[in-house]
Design a protein around this motif. Structure first.
Motif, PDB file in Angstrom:
ATOM      1  N   GLU A 153      42.162  37.919  41.452  1.00 23.98           N
ATOM      2  CA  GLU A 153      42.497  36.857  40.478  1.00 23.98           C
ATOM      3  C   GLU A 153      42.039  37.263  39.090  1.00 23.98           C
ATOM      4  O   GLU A 153      42.729  37.068  38.100  1.00 23.98           O
ATOM      5  N   ARG A 154      40.832  37.819  39.032  1.00 24.47           N
ATOM      6  CA  ARG A 154      40.289  38.223  37.731  1.00 24.47           C
ATOM      7  C   ARG A 154      41.114  39.349  37.121  1.00 24.47           C
ATOM      8  O   ARG A 154      41.355  39.396  35.941  1.00 24.47           O
ATOM      9  N   MET A 155      41.531  40.292  37.963  1.00 25.51           N
ATOM     10  CA  MET A 155      42.337  41.395  37.436  1.00 25.51           C
ATOM     11  C   MET A 155      43.630  40.840  36.868  1.00 25.51           C
ATOM     12  O   MET A 155      44.065  41.256  35.793  1.00 25.51           O
ATOM     13  N   ALA A 156      44.224  39.877  37.577  1.00 25.84           N
ATOM     14  CA  ALA A 156      45.469  39.273  37.081  1.00 25.84           C
ATOM     15  C   ALA A 156      45.202  38.635  35.716  1.00 25.84           C
ATOM     16  O   ALA A 156      46.006  38.774  34.787  1.00 25.84           O
ATOM     17  N   GLY A 157      44.061  37.973  35.564  1.00 24.79           N
ATOM     18  CA  GLY A 157      43.705  37.339  34.292  1.00 24.79           C
ATOM     19  C   GLY A 157      43.545  38.364  33.178  1.00 24.79           C
ATOM     20  O   GLY A 157      43.935  38.145  32.031  1.00 24.79           O
TER      21      GLY A 157
END
Ligand code: 5AD
Ligand code: SF4
Length: 475
Positions: free
Chosen positions: A45-49
Motif C-alpha cells: 500500500e505504501r509503495m502504491a502511495g
C-alpha cells in the motif's frame, strides 16, 4: 555492472515518453502483488502511495502494467520457486507490451537472494529489499536510464518508516500502521531476523502523527503492525502506553496490534487490554509448540506453562478476549508425544482463530541443519490433526456468538445491494443489511448465523454495544 547486466537490459529500448522517473506525464499502470504477511500488504500500500505522484495508478492485471512489483515473502519454503514461476509468466506479458514493462522484485526474497534474482530471471529490472522501498522512485529512474545498479538491499529502517508514512492516498476505514520492524528473537526455524534485520521501533511521535493523519481521512481502525509488535519501545514507554495514547485521537474507534511474542507480553500491555475499550479484545500470540523440549530447541525463550500463565493473565484482565496463535508441526526431532503436547496446549487455551504450518527447512537457519528432520508424511498427518482441532475451536467460538449483539465496524459494501461488510471486535467478517451511511461507523449488530467465511447479522438497537456489555446482557 556491465551494460549487459540483466538488471538494466530491456530498459534502454523504452521510448523516452514512458520514462517513469519524470513527474506524471499521463497515466501509467502499476501492478503490485503482495505475498505473505501483513507487513507486505502494508508495504505494498505504501509503495502504491509513493508511486502515485510519479503518475502510477494501480491496475488489476500485469498485462496493463508499466511497472510490476512482486513483493515477496520468504518465511516458508517455495517462496523463491513461486517468485520464479510468476516471473516466468511475466516474461510473456512483458514481451507483449508495446510500451515496455518494468519489473521490480521487493520484499524478503529480494533481501535474501539479491543479485541472484536478475541473474536467474533477466526480465527483472529492480531488486529492492524491505528497508529500501522509499528509494523505489530513485531506483525506477536509475533502471529507466539504464545507469548503474538498480539494486538496494541496505538496512535503513528509520528513513523508510517516515518516507513511506507520507502521502497515503485513500486509506479506507481500517489501516495498518507500522510501529516496529525486524526481530532479534532468532527462533531457530525462522528467517525473519536475517531478512528483516534487528528490532527497530519507530518513534511514538511519528506513529501518533501518522494515526492522526489517517483519522482525519476517515480511518476508524488502526492495526499496529511489526514482526514483534509488543517489543515496541520509545524511552520507557511500551506498546500499552502507545495504545492508550492512540486511543485519545478523535476518530480512532478501534486499535489492534499484531504480531506479539509471549516474551514481550508485559503488565502494562495486559493492563491496557483490560482498561482501554478502544483496544479490541483480540490477541494473536504465537505459541509454536506445546512441548518444552521443542520450545527450547526452537529458542522461543518460554515454556508451555509460561505461555498458559500469560493467557491466564490476559483473560483475567479481559475476559472476553479472543485468542489466536501460530503453530509449527514437525519441527526437527518432534516425537508423537511432543506433538500431542501441542494438541494439549491448544485444548487448554481454546483458540478463536489460528495459523498452523508444517515445519519448512529454511537454509541458513539453525534448525535446517538439526538432525532428525521429520518425514513429510508425518508432518501432513500432524497438521491435519492439529487443524481439525483448531477448526472445531474456531467453529465453536463463532457458534457461541449467535444471538449476541456486537459492535461492528462497517468497512465496505457487500456483494448484495443494501448489504455492508464489517468486522466484529473479534476480527470476524460480518455482513448485514445496512445503509451506506454506516460505512466507517461502528453499529450494534445481532449475530444471526455463521456462514462458511463470515457471520451474518442484522442491525440492532443502539444499546449494549460493547463486547463486555453484550456479555453482561447475555447474563
Ligand atoms: N517453517 C514453518 N513455519 C514457519 N513460520 C516461520 N518460519 C517457519 C518455518 N521455517 C511460521 C511461524 C510464525 C509464522 C509467521 O510463520 O509459526 O509465527
Ligand atoms: Fe521469527 Fe521468532 Fe522473530 Fe517471530 S519471534 S519473527 S518466529 S524469529
Amino acid at each position: 555492472m556491465s551494460a549487459q547486466d540483466p538488471i538494466t537490459t530491456g530498459i534502454d529500448a523504452r521510448p523516452a515518453a514512458t520514462e517513469p522517473a519524470e513527474p506524471a506525464r499521463g497515466r501509467r499502470g502499476v501492478f503490485i502483488k503482495a505475498y505473505g504477511c501483513q507487513m507486505n500488504v502494508y508495504d505494498s500500500e505504501r509503495m502504491a502511495g509513493l508511486l502515485a505522484p510519479l503518475g502510477y495508478r494501480p491496475v488489476d492485471t500485469p498485462a496493463e502494467a508499466d511497472l510490476v512489483v512482486l513483493n515477496t515473502c520468504h518465511i516458508r519454503e517455495k517462496a523463491a520457486e513461486k517468485l520464479y514461476s510468476d516471473l516466468g509468466r511475466l516474461k510473456e506479458a512483458k514481451a507483449a507490451r508495446a510500451g515496455g514493462m518494468m519489473v521490480a522484485v521487493a520484499g524478503c526474497v529480494a533481501q535474501a537472494e539479491g543479485a541472484e534474482i536478475p541473474r536467474r530471471a533477466p526480465i527483472v529490472d529492480i531488486v529492492v529489499g524491505p528497508q529500501a522501498y522509499h528509494r523505489l522512485p530513485e531506483l525506477i529512474a536509475k533502471a529507466a536510464r539504464g545507469k548503474g545498479e538498480a539494486l538496494d538491499t541496505e538496512f535503513a529502517v528509520e528513513e523508510k518508516f517516515d518516507v513511506l508514512a507520507r502521502d497515503r492516498a485513500a486509506p479506507g476505514v481500517s489501516a495498518f500502521v507500522t510501529v516496529q520492524e525486524g526481530c532479534d528473537k532468532f527462533c531457530t526455524f525462522c528467517v525473519v531476523p536475517y531478512t528483516r534485520g534487528a528490532e527497530i521501533s519507530r518513534s511514538a511521535s511519528a506513529i501518533i502523527a501518522e494515526t492522526r493523519a489517517l483519522a482525519s481521512k476517515g480511518v476508524a481502525e488502526v492495526t499496529l503492525i511489526g514482526q514483534n509488535v509488543n517489543a515496541w519501545r520509545d524511552g520507557d514507554k511500551g506498546l500499552g502506553a502507545l495504545c492508550r495514547a492512540l486511543a485519545k485521537i478523535d476518530g480512532v474507534e478501534r486499535i489492534r496490534f499484531t504480531t506479539s511474542h509471549p516474551r514481550d507480553m508485559d503488565d502494562a500491555l495486559i493492563e491496557a487490554l483490560g482498561e482501554e475499550p478502544k483496544l479490541m479484545p483480540y490477541l494473536h500470540l504465537p505459541a509454536q509448540s506445546g512441548s518444552d523440549r521443542i520450545l527450547a530447541a526452537m529458542n522461543r525463550g518460554h515454556t508451555a506453562a509460561d505461555y498458559l500463565k500469560i493467557i491466564g493473565r490476559v483473560r483475567a484482565a479481559r475476559p472476553d478476549i479472543a485468542l489466536s496463535g501460530d503453530f509449527i508441526v514437525g519441527f526437527p526431532g518432534e516425537t508423537d508425544e511432543e506433538f500431542e503436547a501441542t494438541l494439549g496446549l491448544v485444548r487448554a487455551v481454546g483458540y478463536a482463530a489460528a495459523f498452523s504450518f508444517k515445519y519448512s527447512r529454511r537454509p541458513g537457519t539453525p534448525a535446517a541443519s538439526m538432525p532428525k528432520q521429520v518425514a513429510e508424511a508425518v508432518k501432513d498427518e500432524r497438521l491435519a490433526r492439529l487443524q481439525s482441532l483448531l477448526t472445531a475451536q474456531r467453529d465453536a467460538f463463532c457458534a457461541a456468538l449467535v444471538g449476541r449483539t456486537l459492535p461492528v465496524l462497517f468497512e465496505k459494501p457487500g456483494r448484495r445491494p443494501g448489504q455492508l461488510i464489517g468486522r466484529t471486535p473479534y476480527l470476524q467478517s460480518l455482513h448485514a443489511s445496512a445503509p451506506a451511511s454506516l460505512l466507517g461507523k461502528v453499529a450494534p449488530v445481532r449475530v444471526l448465523a455463521v456462514t462458511p467465511n463470515a457471520l451474518a447479522g442484522e442491525l440492532a438497537e443502539a444499546r449494549g454495544t460493547e463486547p463486555q456489555d453484550a456479555e453482561a446482557a447475555r447474563g
